[in-house]
Design a protein around this motif. Structure first.
Motif, PDB file in Angstrom:
ATOM      1  N   GLU A 126       0.827  -1.209   0.000  1.00 10.59           N
ATOM      2  CA  GLU A 126       0.000   0.000   0.000  1.00 10.59           C
ATOM      3  C   GLU A 126       0.862   1.259   0.000  1.00 10.59           C
ATOM      4  OE1 GLU A 126      -2.587  -0.207   3.306  1.00 10.59           O
ATOM      5  OE2 GLU A 126      -3.708  -1.948   2.577  1.00 10.59           O
ATOM      6  N   LEU A 127       1.932   1.233   0.865  1.00 10.22           N
ATOM      7  CA  LEU A 127       2.812   2.403   0.920  1.00 10.22           C
ATOM      8  C   LEU A 127       3.536   2.611  -0.402  1.00 10.22           C
ATOM      9  CD1 LEU A 127       4.324   2.006   4.504  1.00 10.22           C
ATOM     10  CD2 LEU A 127       2.687   3.724   3.738  1.00 10.22           C
ATOM     11  N   ALA A 128       3.978   1.470  -1.009  1.00  6.72           N
ATOM     12  CA  ALA A 128       4.644   1.600  -2.306  1.00  6.72           C
ATOM     13  C   ALA A 128       3.690   2.197  -3.336  1.00  6.72           C
ATOM     14  CB  ALA A 128       5.153   0.235  -2.761  1.00  6.72           C
ATOM     15  N   GLY A 129       2.427   1.700  -3.271  1.00 10.36           N
ATOM     16  CA  GLY A 129       1.446   2.272  -4.189  1.00 10.36           C
ATOM     17  C   GLY A 129       1.183   3.736  -3.911  1.00 10.36           C
ATOM     18  N   ALA A 130       1.072   4.056  -2.584  1.00  5.25           N
ATOM     19  CA  ALA A 130       0.855   5.462  -2.225  1.00  5.25           C
ATOM     20  C   ALA A 130       2.038   6.315  -2.638  1.00  5.25           C
ATOM     21  CB  ALA A 130       0.602   5.576  -0.728  1.00  5.25           C
TER      22      ALA A 130
END
Length: 649
Positions: A250-254
């Motif tokens: 999720e953080l990588a996507g964010a």
């Protein structure tokens, strides 16, 4: 480090010490009791012998028969330990005596006192005849029999103690199997569990009904709990890893979305800058050209308002672009040598009309000890001062604005600038917030005074970027004083500033140039063409990069002003084509990137693509002529090449 005893050794030691002490105490008490008993019995036996000897000797003493008396006394030698005996008359005088051979004991001359003395016992008994005392019998015996008996008792005690120790040792072996072995097995199991982390292991003997069984049972229960905790921990760990992986994803996507958004914002700002600067170049340039014509006073006033409004709009655009670069961490410094007092004078002359329009005083003072020439980024330093002074003028209705420049109190390399005004002031609880982005002390001031709220934020961030600090002292209704301290390097003594050549003055050897202008915007093309032709240059205008290549193939030119963003073929592609063709011919025509892109990375990108100069829209006539003059050496080298055709020279 002290070595710890094993449980077996401790048990054996406890048993040995306890039992040995008990045997020793019991045997010692018995030994003392027997010794006392033997002394008492010896005294009684000697008394009986004395009574018998006295009864047998009373007749002999009555008739004075010494020889018979001696024989009676000699019979006492049959009793072991009796060393001496004697008969005394009733008045206490010695009548006769007996002494064992080799005995060194002396016979008292008179009746001695009975009792125990040292290593012998003495008995005195009276001899009775017809109810009257006829004399006394004395017998003395040593304690050799008692000592012999004591020695026998001691040997017996030693034998008993040794036997007891042996029995206790055999008992300890049994206790080891009962106590030590289970405890040792429990310890080995605990060590194996600690080393292997195998919580499936269990200790044996848990079925015993004693304390050791309870210990083993509790240990196994503890290991079972640890196994359960380990199992749950592994489960939690796997779940946590899944959650971490999911959160990481999720953080990588964010992060990716944020980077995309940041790039989109940067592209948006760059495009907006280009789209706004392009028409503004026409507004500012054409306004300046009209002001150079013969217009009446009313028209000049209107045009000056247009020019001032365009300059204000350009300041807002520059603030937004600078803030974007600061937010992205892409703002860099360009330290050079500059004349600080001269720059202060320029800033004051620039802002003097604004102060005069509001009818407030504007003054400045530079301390005598401030070095004339410093090394730093004069453009960013000027931006800080312009923002502070412009902010002070904006919020001052009456009074004055004063700028003071002096050295810092503790460091000669630090320059302290203060900008004091007599304006509306700032409340104490809002003084720290005014340096935040898009913030003002009172939101109503935005409607009253205007502004984006970026000026002080940019000044604050630029100050920190230059290694300095900024703060404010203010009293509402009285005024404010902004302080800035920035470290600079002092320029060498032999530094001499370059004297700029006015655009209107043409130096000796000045050449009129053949300029190829590639610009698709008609207003900007008209403005640049007018300015170049007024300077005497010959201008050929094309609207695409491909037409620029065609024109260059048909006619010689001394310099190219290449707009970066054009239809069909943009300026970057056209510049690349020109540079690739020059690799075959060996020529090099100077190219100026002519663009509304104002980011620092844009300049690096255009120069890396092959441009020799860079001119940002909107531009002034002086800036246009300055960038051409900066390439004079390249232009002259291109014109004077001996291998070029005559028409090109």
């Amino acid at each position: 480090m002290k070595l710890a005893m094993s449980v077996r050794a401790k048990l054996l030691t406890i048993l040995m010490v306890t039992s040995g002490a008990a045997v020793l105490l019991a045997s010692g008490a018995n030994f003392l009791y027997e010794s006392r008993t033997m002394l008492r019995v010896m005294g009684e036996d000697l008394g009986s012998l004395a009574d018998i000897a006295g009864a047998n000797s009373v007749a002999a003493m009555a008739f004075g028969d010494v020889q018979a008396s001696k024989e009676i006394l000699a019979a006492l030698a049959l009793k072991p330990g009796v060393n001496a005996a004697a008969l005394y008359e009733k008045d206490g005088r010695l009548f006769t005596s007996f002494q064992r051979s080799k005995s060194e004991e002396s016979i008292p001359p008179r009746v001695p006192m009975p009792g125990v003395s040292g290593d012998r016992t003495m008995v005195v008994r009276p001899m009775m005849l017809s109810g009257e005392v006829a004399g006394f019998v004395y017998i003395s015996s040593d304690h050799s029999e008692i000592v012999r008996h004591q020695i026998q008792s001691a040997w017996l005690l030693l034998a008993v103690m040794l036997g007891t120790m042996f029995v206790l040792y055999l008992l300890s072996l049994t206790l080891q199997r009962i106590i030590s072995v289970p405890i040792l097995a429990l310890a080995n199991t605990a060590r194996e569990v600690a080393e292997t982390k195998n919580y499936a292991l269990r200790a044996t003997d848990a079925e015993r009904g004693d304390e050791i069984g309870a210990l083993v049972h509790n240990f196994n229960g503890m290991i079972a709990q640890m196994e359960d905790h380990e199992s749950r921990l592994l489960g939690h760990g796997e779940e946590l890893e899944r959650e971490v992986a999911a959160r990481t994803s999720e953080l990588a996507g964010a992060k990716q979305r944020a980077e995309v958004a940041n790039r989109a914002k940067s592209e948006f700002l760059a495009n907006m800058s280009h789209e706004i600067r392009t028409p503004m170049n026409g507004v500012i340039g054409m306004t300046a050209l009209v002001l150079q014509t013969d217009v009446n006073a009313e028209q000049r006033g209107y045009l000056e308002i247009v020019e001032s409004s365009a300059d204000s709009l350009l300041v807002i655009i520059d603030d937004i672009l600078d803030f974007s670069k600061m937010e992205a961490g892409k703002l860099s410094l360009d330290p050079i040598e500059f004349d600080m007092p001269a720059r202060i004078d320029d800033i004051m002359r620039l802002l003097a009309p604004r102060a005069a329009q509001k009818r407030i005083g504007l003054g400045h003072k530079v301390a005598a000890n401030v070095p004339t020439h410093l090394i730093g980024d004069p453009g960013r330093w000027r931006q800080i001062i312009v923002n502070l002074v412009g902010n002070a003028i904006k919020f001052t209705e009456r009074g004055h604005v004063t700028v003071c420049v002096e050295l810092g109190a503790t460091d000669s390399g630090v320059v302290h600038i203060s900008v004091a005004d007599t304006g509306i002031g700032i409340p104490a609880n809002k003084q720290s917030a005014i340096f935040d982005s898009f913030a003002q002390a009172d939101t109503s001031t935005t409607r009253r005074f205007g502004g984006t709220g970026l000026g002080l934020s940019i000044a604050s961030q630029l100050t920190r970027l230059m290694g300095g600090r900024i703060w404010v002292n203010s009293v509402p209704g009285i005024g404010s004083t902004f302080h800035v301290e920035i470290p600079f390097q002092i320029a060498p003594e032999n530094w001499l500033p370059a004297t700029p050549t006015p655009a209107s003055a043409q130096p000796a050897g000045f050449r009129l140039l053949r300029v190829l202008l590639a610009e698709d915007n008609p207003v900007n093309a008209l403005l640049a063409s007018v300015l170049l032709r007024k300077a005497g240059h010959e201008v050929t205008h094309v609207v695409t990069g491909r037409r620029a290549l065609d024109a260059l193939a048909m006619n010689p030119f001394d310099i190219i002003l290449m707009d970066v963003q054009m239809p069909d073929m943009d300026g970057m592609e056209a510049t690349g084509e020109i540079r690739r063709s020059e690799m075959r011919t060996g020529q090099h025509i100077p190219i100026v990137a002519f663009t509304a892109h104002a980011m620092a990375e844009d300049r690096k990108r255009f120069l890396a693509a092959g441009a020799d100069g860079y001119l940002t829209k909107p531009f002034t006539p002086d800036q246009l002529h300055a960038v051409i003059d900066s390439l004079r050496s390249l232009i002259d080298a291109h014109i004077d090449r001996p291998d070029l055709p005559a028409s090109a020279a």
